[in-house]
Scaffold this active site. Structure first.
Site, PDB file in Angstrom:
ATOM      1  N   THR B 154      26.270  52.916  -7.214  1.00 44.63           N
ATOM      2  CA  THR B 154      25.201  52.131  -6.569  1.00 44.63           C
ATOM      3  C   THR B 154      25.354  50.681  -7.044  1.00 44.63           C
ATOM      4  O   THR B 154      26.159  49.947  -6.495  1.00 44.63           O
ATOM      5  CB  THR B 154      23.799  52.698  -6.873  1.00 44.63           C
ATOM      6  OG1 THR B 154      23.632  52.820  -8.282  1.00 44.63           O
ATOM      7  CG2 THR B 154      23.602  54.033  -6.206  1.00 44.63           C
ATOM      8  N   LYS B 180      28.267  57.841 -12.648  1.00 43.24           N
ATOM      9  CA  LYS B 180      27.724  56.596 -12.116  1.00 43.24           C
ATOM     10  C   LYS B 180      26.401  56.351 -12.833  1.00 43.24           C
ATOM     11  O   LYS B 180      25.751  57.269 -13.337  1.00 43.24           O
ATOM     12  CB  LYS B 180      27.526  56.633 -10.611  1.00 43.24           C
ATOM     13  CG  LYS B 180      26.532  57.594 -10.056  1.00 43.24           C
ATOM     14  CD  LYS B 180      25.076  57.195 -10.040  1.00 43.24           C
ATOM     15  CE  LYS B 180      24.824  55.821  -9.508  1.00 43.24           C
ATOM     16  NZ  LYS B 180      23.330  55.571  -9.472  1.00 43.24           N
ATOM     17  N   THR B 191      18.932  56.622 -11.694  1.00 39.72           N
ATOM     18  CA  THR B 191      19.807  57.775 -11.523  1.00 39.72           C
ATOM     19  C   THR B 191      21.107  57.638 -12.277  1.00 39.72           C
ATOM     20  O   THR B 191      21.798  56.648 -12.159  1.00 39.72           O
ATOM     21  CB  THR B 191      20.169  58.014 -10.051  1.00 39.72           C
ATOM     22  OG1 THR B 191      18.977  58.310  -9.352  1.00 39.72           O
ATOM     23  CG2 THR B 191      21.105  59.195  -9.908  1.00 39.72           C
ATOM     24  N   GLU B 277      22.978  47.179 -16.014  1.00 41.16           N
ATOM     25  CA  GLU B 277      22.639  46.144 -15.047  1.00 41.16           C
ATOM     26  C   GLU B 277      22.473  44.787 -15.720  1.00 41.16           C
ATOM     27  O   GLU B 277      21.652  44.617 -16.610  1.00 41.16           O
ATOM     28  CB  GLU B 277      21.352  46.528 -14.322  1.00 41.16           C
ATOM     29  CG  GLU B 277      21.585  47.703 -13.378  1.00 41.16           C
ATOM     30  CD  GLU B 277      20.306  48.323 -12.889  1.00 41.16           C
ATOM     31  OE1 GLU B 277      20.397  49.122 -11.949  1.00 41.16           O
ATOM     32  OE2 GLU B 277      19.248  48.014 -13.432  1.00 41.16           O
ATOM     33  N   ASN B 399      16.873  43.795 -10.564  1.00 41.74           N
ATOM     34  CA  ASN B 399      15.754  44.705 -10.364  1.00 41.74           C
ATOM     35  C   ASN B 399      14.569  44.087  -9.649  1.00 41.74           C
ATOM     36  O   ASN B 399      13.685  44.792  -9.175  1.00 41.74           O
ATOM     37  CB  ASN B 399      15.330  45.302 -11.707  1.00 41.74           C
ATOM     38  CG  ASN B 399      16.316  46.357 -12.144  1.00 41.74           C
ATOM     39  OD1 ASN B 399      16.453  47.373 -11.482  1.00 41.74           O
ATOM     40  ND2 ASN B 399      17.038  46.085 -13.215  1.00 41.74           N
ATOM     41  N   THR B 404      14.076  44.803  -1.157  1.00 42.47           N
ATOM     42  CA  THR B 404      13.684  43.843  -0.114  1.00 42.47           C
ATOM     43  C   THR B 404      14.711  42.728   0.037  1.00 42.47           C
ATOM     44  O   THR B 404      15.513  42.493  -0.847  1.00 42.47           O
ATOM     45  CB  THR B 404      12.324  43.222  -0.446  1.00 42.47           C
ATOM     46  OG1 THR B 404      12.365  42.692  -1.777  1.00 42.47           O
ATOM     47  CG2 THR B 404      11.247  44.244  -0.330  1.00 42.47           C
TER      48      THR B 404
END
Lengths: 404, 404
Positions: B154, B180, B191, B277, B399, B404
């Site tokens: 992702t 992942k 996840t 991230e 994040n 959006t």
């Protein structure tokens, strides 16, 4: 038979010395570069005292000291410095805290065991004790009481105070609170301090009963990510100056007192959340129809403490999947298939399934400063709330560049 | 009597289909804008299976399905999509997961109960099932096995794979893993998926025993902030293709298997932490001389999950006060007065007190990508580790701007 509670009103120009018989000051003495960094609160007479402290196993020297001090049930003064937490400084830390206590007592001509001590600031650096003791000599009993709230700030951008009045047994009573903490959600200095003065007459043990219960729904509901501080302290002084019949049992007067206390602590807790480090938003999470209050508060706290929810709110992103994921991981027994979620009144999930919403309307709501996240667990009658701030670039900046 | 373990070596050009009798593919089928988003793993024969799943009470449909599937002890294929988590999608979610299972089974000409299903991506949006089923028709048994690791990503910036070989009872055995998760530390999609294939012959129950114990020291040590996912899944398939004498008891062969498994899972866990991230650093926390392994792991996890520690490391700030505060709040019984802390080998705290260090040397160390935080509790003989990433502007950006 419970009588109607007396009305509570706010004194907008009040401060920590507004309750009868209290005095306060705050000064710049050189612990910080420019801003005020030392202050005290003094009562004309010894006051009933109650305190709650950090549950961290690593406890700052002043916390260790105060836990003993309040055992006597009374204090007459609190001395507080910012700029240095006097935490994890080795054996010298407790010596320094005791020196602060002794010098303050001498200056005020009272017994050292009537003085509580608080410190907030960086951890692990020895307290510059000579600066502190020289500074104590510069404090006045009838100083600028408004300055006390300034003197205890660290990364706080605003001072946090509230003063209220009400009646107990026909006597006008006043209560004032001041707090510091710029993000208990993710504490920077890892310190939240709160000081509350009141002229109510109440026994130390009932004062402690009221405070211990109160913090569960107020200050502890902004302690979100478990980064429990080494210095967290809330102290309440009640000096009896209002001359109400002393509160010695859990009667209607005690109920009135608890409502006053909760008004002050909740206002301060929300003020801290609202001034979270780097915050652009105040998040209020309300959980309804939970099996019990503790469960409701746990769910609320888990949501408002989730980095994913906090970043989504910063990004004005209605990513409610992160909210339901937080609910499921809260440790509270829930049934995801019957839960509703709304954001500022707009339902996004109902009975565990997504609900279409007007994107434009949602966008307008998430642009607001105040975001209300409401959860209905449909599983009981209890309610709980928690408050926090969003997670922003500003938070990272403040905390990445702190000591160096 | 334990014999010496056989040597384990890495196959640098291996993939999830390197163990004997495995096949895999990954394709772009239109769930994501451009990148690969659907893949499968297939074994020539039914394989022993073991699985561990999220403890979140909100469980994605494929997790609910797989928990039943693995009860039979065998599977022959796993179908995985990225781009949509098929979580919190109402009753239709399970229908969609079962459709994925059935269509895959038909395509492979095997029984549906031999097919496990995984999904990762955004929560709360119905799975575009027609896109998925049309996509399954595009997968090949002998497709590009390297692509499988791509298809499950992702926000991951790199694919995470490892393939190793060793010997069990004189037979060459191979194990390969793919994962992942771009920050289990603060999961974005919330996840983490992991799939491991091996040609070792082992019973399902021993495979489950090995996996359940293993994840406590590997994947669970990067699950840091309690933001437990709705989709977390680790599945192991062991198809016996290596023709070693089947492992049916906890003998030396089982020990060898456990070491192989831990080599694969730890490498994947660290790869996930390293690809957190927005991460600029890999944080490794090692806790030594704890009373027990669980306590050591809890302390390590608390440190690596602290927003304050993570931002400090991003800022290359040796703010060890935040580390000792995290230790004190870990829930593990410790004595702060005897603890040592070092950062990349430089001692900053010894026996609970600050230690002067060379600022220039520290600055050079904290500029490194790999930061080792070492804690000595001086309280026992157990050791534990945890891995994570720093908290950066990039994390907030990713994040805040997700759906959006």
């Amino acid at each position: 038979m419970t009588k109607l509670l007396s009305q509570i009103h706010t004194i907008t120009d009040g401060n920590i010395a507004t309750p009868k018989g209290f005095h306060a000051d705050g000064q710049h003495v050189g612990l910080k570069h420019k801003s005020k960094d030392l202050g005290w609160i003094y009562s004309d007479v010894p006051a009933s005292v109650a305190g709650v402290f950090t549950t961290n196993q690593v406890q700052a020297a002043p916390v260790q000291l105060d836990k003993n001090v309040i055992q006597n049930g009374q204090i007459q003064a609190i001395i507080v410095n910012s700029g240095n937490a006097n935490a994890v400084t080795g054996a010298i830390g407790l010596t320094h805290a005791k020196t602060m206590q002794a010098v303050t007592a001498a200056q005020l001509n009272i017994s050292p065991e009537l003085v509580a001590v608080s410190s907030t600031g960086v951890i692990g650096q020895p307290l510059p004790i000579d600066t502190v003791t020289a500074g104590i000599a510069q404090l006045y009993i009838d100083g600028d009481a408004d300055s006390f709230a300034e003197a205890i700030k660290t990364t706080d951008t605003v001072k946090k105070t509230i003063t209220i009045q009400s009646e107990i047994a026909g006597h006008q009573v006043t209560m004032s609170g001041v707090a510091k903490g710029s993000g208990m959600i993710h504490p920077n200095m890892a310190t939240m301090l709160g000081f509350i003065t009141t002229d109510v007459s109440i026994t130390p043990s009932l004062l402690q009963t009221a405070l211990s219960a109160d913090v569960e729904t107020s200050f502890n509901q902004i302690t979100i990510d478990g980064d429990t501080s080494t210095n967290d302290t809330v102290l309440v002084m009640a000096n009896g100056g209002a001359q109400n019949p002393p509160i010695t049992t859990e009667n209607d007067d005690f109920s009135q007192f608890k409502v006053m206390l909760n008004t002050v602590t909740t206002a301060l807790a929300i003020a801290i959340a609202n001034d979270g480090e780097g915050a652009t938003k105040l998040l209020t999470v309300t959980v309804n129809h939970a099996q019990d209050g503790l469960g409701a508060r746990m769910v609320a706290k888990k949501i408002v403490g989730s980095s994913l929810v906090k970043t989504a709110m910063f990004g004005q992103d209605p990513n409610w999947g992160r909210i339901i994921a937080a609910i499921g991981a809260s440790g509270v027994n829930i049934n995801p298939d019957i839960i509703d979620i709304s954001l500022n009144g707009i339902t996004v999930m109902s009975a565990g399934a997504p609900i279409d919403f007007d994107a434009q309307q949602m966008s307008e709501q998430l642009a607001q400063h105040d975001i209300d996240i409401a959860i209905d667990l449909h599983d009981g009658t209890a309610t709980g709330q928690a408050w926090g701030s969003d997670l922003t670039y500003g938070y990272v900046k403040i905390n990445a560049l702190y000591t160096t």
